[in-house]
Write a protein that holds these residues in place. Sequence first.
Motif, PDB file in Angstrom:
ATOM      1  N   MET A 172       0.857  -1.170   0.000  1.00 48.59           N
ATOM      2  CA  MET A 172       0.000   0.000   0.000  1.00 48.59           C
ATOM      3  C   MET A 172       0.903   1.233   0.000  1.00 48.59           C
ATOM      4  SD  MET A 172      -2.786   1.222   2.885  1.00 48.59           S
ATOM      5  CE  MET A 172      -3.461  -0.393   2.966  1.00 48.59           C
ATOM      6  N   ASN A 173       0.585   2.173  -0.865  1.00 45.47           N
ATOM      7  CA  ASN A 173       1.424   3.372  -0.897  1.00 45.47           C
ATOM      8  C   ASN A 173       0.915   4.426   0.085  1.00 45.47           C
ATOM      9  OD1 ASN A 173      -0.625   4.955  -2.110  1.00 45.47           O
ATOM     10  ND2 ASN A 173      -0.026   4.258  -4.139  1.00 45.47           N
ATOM     11  N   LYS A 174       1.740   5.430   0.322  1.00 50.06           N
ATOM     12  CA  LYS A 174       1.416   6.447   1.335  1.00 50.06           C
ATOM     13  C   LYS A 174       0.272   7.365   0.921  1.00 50.06           C
ATOM     14  CE  LYS A 174       5.812   6.714   3.688  1.00 50.06           C
ATOM     15  NZ  LYS A 174       6.856   7.604   4.159  1.00 50.06           N
ATOM     16  N   ASN A 175      -0.141   7.324  -0.331  1.00 50.50           N
ATOM     17  CA  ASN A 175      -1.255   8.169  -0.779  1.00 50.50           C
ATOM     18  C   ASN A 175      -2.588   7.445  -0.717  1.00 50.50           C
ATOM     19  OD1 ASN A 175       0.448  10.323  -1.345  1.00 50.50           O
ATOM     20  ND2 ASN A 175       0.908   9.536  -3.376  1.00 50.50           N
ATOM     21  N   HIS A 176      -2.595   6.209  -0.269  1.00 50.58           N
ATOM     22  CA  HIS A 176      -3.818   5.411  -0.221  1.00 50.58           C
ATOM     23  C   HIS A 176      -4.715   5.907   0.914  1.00 50.58           C
ATOM     24  CE1 HIS A 176      -6.426   1.912  -0.167  1.00 50.58           C
ATOM     25  NE2 HIS A 176      -5.847   1.523  -1.298  1.00 50.58           N
ATOM     26  N   PRO A 177      -6.021   6.044   0.662  1.00 53.30           N
ATOM     27  CA  PRO A 177      -6.922   6.550   1.717  1.00 53.30           C
ATOM     28  C   PRO A 177      -6.980   5.655   2.954  1.00 53.30           C
ATOM     29  CG  PRO A 177      -8.122   6.153  -0.341  1.00 53.30           C
ATOM     30  CD  PRO A 177      -6.694   5.849  -0.602  1.00 53.30           C
ATOM     31  N   VAL A 178      -6.839   4.350   2.775  1.00 50.27           N
ATOM     32  CA  VAL A 178      -6.863   3.453   3.938  1.00 50.27           C
ATOM     33  C   VAL A 178      -5.643   3.710   4.820  1.00 50.27           C
ATOM     34  CG1 VAL A 178      -6.765   1.037   4.679  1.00 50.27           C
ATOM     35  CG2 VAL A 178      -8.235   1.699   2.766  1.00 50.27           C
ATOM     36  N   TYR A 179      -4.485   3.924   4.189  1.00 46.62           N
ATOM     37  CA  TYR A 179      -3.273   4.237   4.943  1.00 46.62           C
ATOM     38  C   TYR A 179      -3.479   5.508   5.762  1.00 46.62           C
ATOM     39  CZ  TYR A 179       1.511   5.618   6.014  1.00 46.62           C
ATOM     40  OH  TYR A 179       2.652   6.023   6.672  1.00 46.62           O
ATOM     41  N   HIS A 180      -4.050   6.532   5.145  1.00 46.55           N
ATOM     42  CA  HIS A 180      -4.284   7.789   5.859  1.00 46.55           C
ATOM     43  C   HIS A 180      -5.248   7.588   7.028  1.00 46.55           C
ATOM     44  CE1 HIS A 180      -1.982  10.493   3.364  1.00 46.55           C
ATOM     45  NE2 HIS A 180      -2.444   9.860   2.298  1.00 46.55           N
ATOM     46  N   SER A 181      -6.243   6.752   6.837  1.00 48.60           N
ATOM     47  CA  SER A 181      -7.194   6.463   7.907  1.00 48.60           C
ATOM     48  C   SER A 181      -6.508   5.736   9.067  1.00 48.60           C
ATOM     49  CB  SER A 181      -8.336   5.614   7.358  1.00 48.60           C
ATOM     50  OG  SER A 181      -9.214   5.235   8.376  1.00 48.60           O
ATOM     51  N   LEU A 182      -5.679   4.749   8.736  1.00 47.67           N
ATOM     52  CA  LEU A 182      -4.971   4.003   9.771  1.00 47.67           C
ATOM     53  C   LEU A 182      -4.019   4.905  10.553  1.00 47.67           C
ATOM     54  CD1 LEU A 182      -4.115   0.739   7.791  1.00 47.67           C
ATOM     55  CD2 LEU A 182      -5.765   0.954   9.652  1.00 47.67           C
ATOM     56  N   VAL A 183      -3.322   5.779   9.859  1.00 51.04           N
ATOM     57  CA  VAL A 183      -2.371   6.687  10.513  1.00 51.04           C
ATOM     58  C   VAL A 183      -3.116   7.715  11.368  1.00 51.04           C
ATOM     59  CG1 VAL A 183      -0.618   8.456  10.113  1.00 51.04           C
ATOM     60  CG2 VAL A 183      -0.544   6.317   8.837  1.00 51.04           C
ATOM     61  N   ALA A 184      -4.265   8.190  10.880  1.00 50.35           N
ATOM     62  CA  ALA A 184      -5.056   9.144  11.666  1.00 50.35           C
ATOM     63  C   ALA A 184      -5.523   8.490  12.969  1.00 50.35           C
ATOM     64  CB  ALA A 184      -6.248   9.632  10.856  1.00 50.35           C
ATOM     65  N   ARG A 185      -5.936   7.236  12.887  1.00 52.87           N
ATOM     66  CA  ARG A 185      -6.359   6.505  14.081  1.00 52.87           C
ATOM     67  C   ARG A 185      -5.166   6.313  15.027  1.00 52.87           C
ATOM     68  NH1 ARG A 185      -9.715   5.208  17.976  1.00 52.87           N
ATOM     69  NH2 ARG A 185      -9.657   3.038  18.558  1.00 52.87           N
ATOM     70  N   LEU A 186      -4.002   6.027  14.463  1.00 53.61           N
ATOM     71  CA  LEU A 186      -2.795   5.866  15.267  1.00 53.61           C
ATOM     72  C   LEU A 186      -2.470   7.149  16.024  1.00 53.61           C
ATOM     73  CD1 LEU A 186      -0.310   4.178  16.085  1.00 53.61           C
ATOM     74  CD2 LEU A 186       0.810   5.039  14.022  1.00 53.61           C
ATOM     75  N   GLU A 187      -2.535   8.274  15.347  1.00 50.37           N
ATOM     76  CA  GLU A 187      -2.259   9.555  16.007  1.00 50.37           C
ATOM     77  C   GLU A 187      -3.272   9.827  17.114  1.00 50.37           C
ATOM     78  OE1 GLU A 187       0.454  11.321  15.710  1.00 50.37           O
ATOM     79  OE2 GLU A 187       1.131   9.804  14.295  1.00 50.37           O
ATOM     80  N   SER A 188      -4.530   9.480  16.877  1.00 52.64           N
ATOM     81  CA  SER A 188      -5.559   9.658  17.900  1.00 52.64           C
ATOM     82  C   SER A 188      -5.258   8.796  19.133  1.00 52.64           C
ATOM     83  CB  SER A 188      -6.931   9.287  17.318  1.00 52.64           C
ATOM     84  OG  SER A 188      -7.917   9.279  18.315  1.00 52.64           O
ATOM     85  N   LEU A 189      -4.858   7.555  18.891  1.00 50.73           N
ATOM     86  CA  LEU A 189      -4.529   6.668  20.009  1.00 50.73           C
ATOM     87  C   LEU A 189      -3.283   7.135  20.752  1.00 50.73           C
ATOM     88  CD1 LEU A 189      -5.309   3.251  18.316  1.00 50.73           C
ATOM     89  CD2 LEU A 189      -6.575   4.324  20.187  1.00 50.73           C
ATOM     90  N   ARG A 190      -2.303   7.668  20.032  1.00 55.61           N
ATOM     91  CA  ARG A 190      -1.106   8.215  20.686  1.00 55.61           C
ATOM     92  C   ARG A 190      -1.488   9.388  21.583  1.00 55.61           C
ATOM     93  NH1 ARG A 190       3.229   8.121  15.703  1.00 55.61           N
ATOM     94  NH2 ARG A 190       3.853   5.956  15.974  1.00 55.61           N
ATOM     95  N   ASP A 191      -2.378  10.224  21.098  1.00 52.51           N
ATOM     96  CA  ASP A 191      -2.826  11.367  21.891  1.00 52.51           C
ATOM     97  C   ASP A 191      -3.562  10.895  23.146  1.00 52.51           C
ATOM     98  OD1 ASP A 191      -3.060  14.236  22.202  1.00 52.51           O
ATOM     99  OD2 ASP A 191      -5.216  13.941  21.798  1.00 52.51           O
ATOM    100  N   GLN A 192      -4.434   9.895  22.998  1.00 61.42           N
ATOM    101  CA  GLN A 192      -5.145   9.353  24.155  1.00 61.42           C
ATOM    102  C   GLN A 192      -4.165   8.793  25.176  1.00 61.42           C
ATOM    103  OE1 GLN A 192      -8.123   6.474  23.062  1.00 61.42           O
ATOM    104  NE2 GLN A 192      -8.977   7.807  21.487  1.00 61.42           N
ATOM    105  N   TYR A 193      -3.164   8.054  24.697  1.00 62.76           N
ATOM    106  CA  TYR A 193      -2.189   7.460  25.601  1.00 62.76           C
ATOM    107  C   TYR A 193      -1.334   8.535  26.277  1.00 62.76           C
ATOM    108  CZ  TYR A 193       1.524   4.474  27.382  1.00 62.76           C
ATOM    109  OH  TYR A 193       2.425   3.850  28.206  1.00 62.76           O
ATOM    110  N   ARG A 194      -1.022   9.574  25.540  1.00 69.29           N
ATOM    111  CA  ARG A 194      -0.226  10.677  26.093  1.00 69.29           C
ATOM    112  C   ARG A 194      -0.966  11.332  27.266  1.00 69.29           C
ATOM    113  NH1 ARG A 194       0.309  13.245  21.503  1.00 69.29           N
ATOM    114  NH2 ARG A 194       2.041  11.973  20.843  1.00 69.29           N
ATOM    115  N   HIS A 195      -2.284  11.489  27.126  1.00 74.84           N
ATOM    116  CA  HIS A 195      -3.071  12.150  28.174  1.00 74.84           C
ATOM    117  C   HIS A 195      -3.527  11.193  29.273  1.00 74.84           C
ATOM    118  CE1 HIS A 195      -2.972  15.897  26.074  1.00 74.84           C
ATOM    119  NE2 HIS A 195      -3.575  15.397  25.006  1.00 74.84           N
ATOM    120  N   HIS A 196      -3.693   9.927  28.931  1.00 72.54           N
ATOM    121  CA  HIS A 196      -4.163   8.920  29.896  1.00 72.54           C
ATOM    122  C   HIS A 196      -3.334   7.650  29.733  1.00 72.54           C
ATOM    123  CE1 HIS A 196      -7.604  11.474  30.676  1.00 72.54           C
ATOM    124  NE2 HIS A 196      -7.806  11.547  29.368  1.00 72.54           N
ATOM    125  N   PRO A 197      -2.096   7.642  30.248  1.00 76.58           N
ATOM    126  CA  PRO A 197      -1.221   6.474  30.071  1.00 76.58           C
ATOM    127  C   PRO A 197      -1.647   5.300  30.942  1.00 76.58           C
ATOM    128  CG  PRO A 197      -0.115   8.128  31.387  1.00 76.58           C
ATOM    129  CD  PRO A 197      -1.429   8.722  30.966  1.00 76.58           C
TER     130      PRO A 197
END
Length: 67
Positions: free
Chosen positions: A1-26
Motif C-alpha cells: 500500500m502506498n502512502k497516498n492510499h486513503p486506507v493508509y491515511h485512515s490508519l495513521v489518523a487513528r494511530l495519532e488519535s490513540l497516541r494522543d489518548q495514551y499521552r493524556h491517559h497512560p
Amino acid sequence: MNKNHPVYHSLVARLESLRDQYRHHPCERNRYRLVRQEQLIAQWVAASDLPSPTIPPMGGAPAPGPS
C-alpha cells in the motif's frame, strides 16, 4: 500500500488519535490499543514507512532497535 492510499491515511489518523489518548491517559488499555494499531499498520506497509513512535514504552526504557 502506498502512502497516498486513503486506507493508509485512515490508519495513521487513528494511530495519532490513540497516541494522543495514551499521552493524556497512560494506562495499559490505551497502550494495548496503540500497539495493536501499530501492528495493524505494519501488516500493510513496509516497516520503513511506519510513522515514527513518539511515546516511549511504559517504564521509560528506550524502545528496542529494529532486528
